[in-house]
Design a protein around this motif. Structure first.
Motif, mmCIF file in Angstrom:
data_model
loop_
_atom_site.group_PDB
_atom_site.id
_atom_site.type_symbol
_atom_site.label_atom_id
_atom_site.label_comp_id
_atom_site.label_asym_id
_atom_site.label_seq_id
_atom_site.Cartn_x
_atom_site.Cartn_y
_atom_site.Cartn_z
ATOM 1 N N GLY A 73 35.793 27.425 1.107
ATOM 2 C CA GLY A 73 35.357 28.500 1.988
ATOM 3 C C GLY A 73 33.859 28.455 2.169
ATOM 4 N N SER A 74 33.311 29.543 2.659
ATOM 5 C CA SER A 74 31.874 29.625 2.897
ATOM 6 C C SER A 74 31.309 30.816 2.146
ATOM 7 C CB SER A 74 31.575 29.761 4.393
ATOM 8 O OG SER A 74 32.194 30.930 4.918
ATOM 9 N N MET A 75 30.021 30.762 1.896
ATOM 10 C CA MET A 75 29.349 31.859 1.215
ATOM 11 C C MET A 75 28.071 32.208 1.977
ATOM 12 S SD MET A 75 28.027 32.152 -2.741
ATOM 13 C CE MET A 75 29.697 32.270 -3.353
ATOM 14 N N GLN A 76 27.976 33.460 2.406
ATOM 15 C CA GLN A 76 26.807 33.930 3.115
ATOM 16 C C GLN A 76 26.381 35.270 2.539
ATOM 17 O OE1 GLN A 76 27.982 34.059 7.241
ATOM 18 N NE2 GLN A 76 27.737 31.848 7.520
ATOM 19 N N ARG A 77 25.117 35.334 2.120
ATOM 20 C CA ARG A 77 24.559 36.573 1.570
ATOM 21 C C ARG A 77 25.453 37.157 0.480
ATOM 22 N NH1 ARG A 77 22.553 39.641 7.161
ATOM 23 N NH2 ARG A 77 21.115 37.992 7.873
ATOM 24 N N ARG A 78 25.823 36.286 -0.452
ATOM 25 C CA ARG A 78 26.625 36.655 -1.616
ATOM 26 C C ARG A 78 28.046 37.116 -1.257
ATOM 27 N NH1 ARG A 78 22.390 39.977 -5.531
ATOM 28 N NH2 ARG A 78 20.778 38.338 -5.618
ATOM 29 N N THR A 79 28.442 36.900 -0.020
ATOM 30 C CA THR A 79 29.800 37.240 0.412
ATOM 31 C C THR A 79 30.568 35.954 0.669
ATOM 32 O OG1 THR A 79 29.063 39.290 1.441
ATOM 33 C CG2 THR A 79 31.205 38.434 2.132
ATOM 34 N N THR A 80 31.727 35.825 0.038
ATOM 35 C CA THR A 80 32.527 34.625 0.218
ATOM 36 C C THR A 80 33.604 34.853 1.270
ATOM 37 O OG1 THR A 80 34.040 35.262 -1.554
ATOM 38 C CG2 THR A 80 32.164 33.873 -2.153
ATOM 39 N N SER A 81 33.873 33.813 2.007
ATOM 40 C CA SER A 81 34.938 33.843 3.010
ATOM 41 C C SER A 81 35.870 32.665 2.732
ATOM 42 C CB SER A 81 34.351 33.748 4.419
ATOM 43 O OG SER A 81 35.381 33.716 5.391
ATOM 44 N N LEU A 82 37.064 32.969 2.233
ATOM 45 C CA LEU A 82 37.997 31.924 1.827
ATOM 46 C C LEU A 82 38.747 31.372 3.034
ATOM 47 C CD1 LEU A 82 39.233 30.486 -0.666
ATOM 48 C CD2 LEU A 82 40.990 32.268 -0.668
ATOM 49 N N LEU A 83 38.799 30.052 3.117
ATOM 50 C CA LEU A 83 39.563 29.402 4.182
ATOM 51 C C LEU A 83 40.786 28.702 3.600
ATOM 52 C CD1 LEU A 83 40.029 28.388 7.040
ATOM 53 C CD2 LEU A 83 38.368 26.571 6.609
ATOM 54 N N TRP A 84 40.575 27.866 2.610
ATOM 55 C CA TRP A 84 41.678 27.159 1.944
ATOM 56 C C TRP A 84 41.798 27.689 0.517
ATOM 57 C CZ3 TRP A 84 45.310 23.695 3.481
ATOM 58 C CH2 TRP A 84 46.059 23.074 2.475
ATOM 59 N N LEU A 85 42.824 28.409 0.190
ATOM 60 C CA LEU A 85 44.046 28.583 0.945
ATOM 61 C C LEU A 85 44.201 30.080 1.213
ATOM 62 C CD1 LEU A 85 46.668 27.115 1.990
ATOM 63 C CD2 LEU A 85 47.655 27.677 -0.189
ATOM 64 N N HIS A 86 43.833 30.511 2.427
ATOM 65 C CA HIS A 86 43.960 31.910 2.809
ATOM 66 C C HIS A 86 44.925 31.995 3.983
ATOM 67 C CE1 HIS A 86 43.139 35.989 4.008
ATOM 68 N NE2 HIS A 86 42.338 36.153 2.967
ATOM 69 N N PRO A 87 46.137 32.507 3.762
ATOM 70 C CA PRO A 87 47.171 32.463 4.798
ATOM 71 C C PRO A 87 46.766 33.112 6.117
ATOM 72 C CG PRO A 87 48.143 33.004 2.692
ATOM 73 C CD PRO A 87 46.661 33.032 2.481
ATOM 74 N N MET A 88 46.040 34.234 6.062
ATOM 75 C CA MET A 88 45.671 34.889 7.313
ATOM 76 C C MET A 88 44.646 34.062 8.084
ATOM 77 S SD MET A 88 47.721 37.285 7.460
ATOM 78 C CE MET A 88 47.115 37.959 9.017
ATOM 79 N N ALA A 89 43.716 33.428 7.370
ATOM 80 C CA ALA A 89 42.761 32.550 8.041
ATOM 81 C C ALA A 89 43.477 31.362 8.669
ATOM 82 C CB ALA A 89 41.710 32.073 7.038
ATOM 83 N N ILE A 90 44.490 30.835 7.974
ATOM 84 C CA ILE A 90 45.276 29.731 8.518
ATOM 85 C C ILE A 90 46.045 30.179 9.748
ATOM 86 C CG2 ILE A 90 47.248 28.211 8.035
ATOM 87 C CD1 ILE A 90 46.234 28.089 5.131
ATOM 88 N N ALA A 91 46.642 31.360 9.690
ATOM 89 C CA ALA A 91 47.407 31.879 10.831
ATOM 90 C C ALA A 91 46.546 32.008 12.073
ATOM 91 C CB ALA A 91 48.027 33.231 10.466
ATOM 92 N N GLN A 92 45.265 32.253 11.876
ATOM 93 C CA GLN A 92 44.340 32.418 12.998
ATOM 94 C C GLN A 92 43.686 31.110 13.425
ATOM 95 O OE1 GLN A 92 41.670 35.430 11.504
ATOM 96 N NE2 GLN A 92 43.326 36.918 11.244
ATOM 97 N N GLY A 93 44.225 29.989 12.955
ATOM 98 C CA GLY A 93 43.729 28.682 13.369
ATOM 99 C C GLY A 93 42.600 28.142 12.517
#
Length: 425
Positions: A73-93
């Motif tokens: 995933g990515s980390m910006q300003r101490r906030t993480t955004s999970l991509l693998w493996l996050h089902p909702m992120a996957i559902a959104q392409g």
């Protein structure tokens, strides 16, 4: 008594938060759905025992997961955004963001705990200080090995052990060969594809059942599109391709020996993969290998009707053929277990502890099984692609259904020959 506050998805939590919840018994229903009921009870017990056995002065053990076994995933300003493996992120392409080099800003955020938490807790109970080392499994193996050595140096430990599963075992092997300061005291590989595996072939061919299962969650791309735009851009997959062990096997580092369609691998990346594989070091007295056996495994392939046809034998751990897991010269033990379960098998975990402490174990056999010559069945690219053609709506699934869909990924349980895929939307 008031109810505990709502819990985010367990996949979004740090492993120490999960362990604290296991010890306290909070959110048992949600964690049981995430790990599985039996596994949850066992982990809860181990977490409580580990709390009483913690030893800050113990020997450090780096734990490396297998391919796709690290969260990205990515980390910006101490906030993480999970991509693998996050089902909702996957559902959104979101899977399209994994492509390289465009997705190079993504980083490893942790490991898939259902596959590796039991290993960590078992090592902690045995008096070690286990450290997860997640890595970006998309990346070049030599780059990952250098990052591992930097992490070992940064740890401050004079000596460390490594226990590495699947792809992690190959990363650790390369790191061992470049360990000029000799900080690595012992390396134990679990189901490592030292001579490659046919699972990456299937991933690049949009025929890998696990990949198709995850692609069913993506409402914007098919598995074929993801193979073309994402997986064919990932050096880590190329460098896990199987080497030709005999003269009659195809050279998969030559693009001319692949089916000539729109999924032909990149020639430059194949050439780089061949060079990386040819430089992998020989073992020394620090190296140990545990190999899974007697599971239906793709052990060979051939060109047929414009695609690959895979032969399945009971001659490996379900993902890595026995002959390709061997590291000639390393101490080796064998166990009848499948690839993903190696890190959760009680006998294997006890053997790992023995090897780290004493350099040997009596828990597992040292007798190499006879190779299985009989073909159980064959399966083609086309047959594998017929699975998981219907999209799955994550928000409509029960917790148990969600766990079963994700289980092959979060436990690194890659059964590359058996396409068992949910078809219900």
């Amino acid at each position: 008594m008031s109810n505990p506050p709502a819990l985010p998805s367990p996949a979004d939590l740090h492993e120490d938060q999960i362990i604290a919840l296991l010890r306290s018994g909070a959110h048992a229903a949600l964690l049981s759905a995430y790990f599985g009921e039996v596994e949850y009870r066992e982990l809860a017990q181990l977490a409580k025992i580990a709390a009483t056995r913690s030893n800050d002065r113990g020997e450090v053990v780096f734990i490396l997961p297998g391919i796709m076994g690290s969260r990205l995933g990515s980390m910006q300003r101490r906030t993480t955004s999970l991509l693998w493996l996050h089902p909702m992120a996957i559902a959104q392409g979101g899977l399209s963001q994994l492509a390289l080099p465009a997705g190079k800003s993504l980083r490893a955020l942790g490991v898939m705990l259902p596959g590796y938490l039991k290993l960590r807790l078992s090592l902690e109970i045995a008096g070690f200080v286990p450290v997860f080392h997640p890595f970006d499994w998309r990346s070049d193996l030599e780059t990952l090995a250098r990052a591992l050595l930097r992490a070992i140096e940064k740890s401050g430990a004079r000596k460390v052990h490594i226990v590495a599963h699947s792809m992690g075992g190959v990363v650790a092997r390369i790191a061992l060969g470049n360990d000029r300061n000799e900080r690595i005291q012992r390396l134990v590989q679990l189901g490592a594809p030292n001579q490659g595996s046919f699972a990456p072939v299937q991933a690049l061919r949009a025929a890998y059942p696990t990949v198709r299962k995850i692609a069913a969650l993506d409402h914007f791309s098919t598995a074929e599109q993801l193979a073309r735009t994402v997986f064919l851009t990932l050096p880590g997959l190329y460098q896990m391709l199987p080497s030709a062990l005999t003269p009659d096997e195809p050279n998969l580092f030559d693009p001319a020996q692949w089916p000539q369609d729109d999924l032909v691998p990149d020639a430059t990346m194949l050439n780089r993969a061949y060079k990386v594989r040819s430089r992998m070091p020989a073992p020394d007295e620090r190296c140990a290998v545990i190999v899974g056996t007697n599971q239906e495994t793709v052990t060979s392939l051939r060109l047929r009707d414009g695609g690959f046809e895979y032969s399945v034998r009971r001659d490996g751990d379900g993902t890595v053929p026995l002959a390709r897991a061997l590291w000639e010269g390393a101490d080796t033990w064998f166990v009848q277990e499948n690839h993903g379960a190696l890190t959760n098998n009680n006998e294997v975990l006890a053997a790992v502890t023995n090897i780290l402490k004493e350099g040997k174990t009596l828990r597992l056999s040292t007798a190499i099984p006879a190779p299985a010559s009989e073909v159980v069945r064959t399966v083609t690219d086309a047959e594998l692609r017929a699975a998981a053609i219907h999209k799955v709506h994550w928000d409509r699934l029960t917790l148990d259904s969600r766990r079963r869909i994700l289980e092959p990924i979060i436990t690194s349980e890659f059964v590359s020959a058996v396409p068992v895929v949910p078809r219900t939307a």
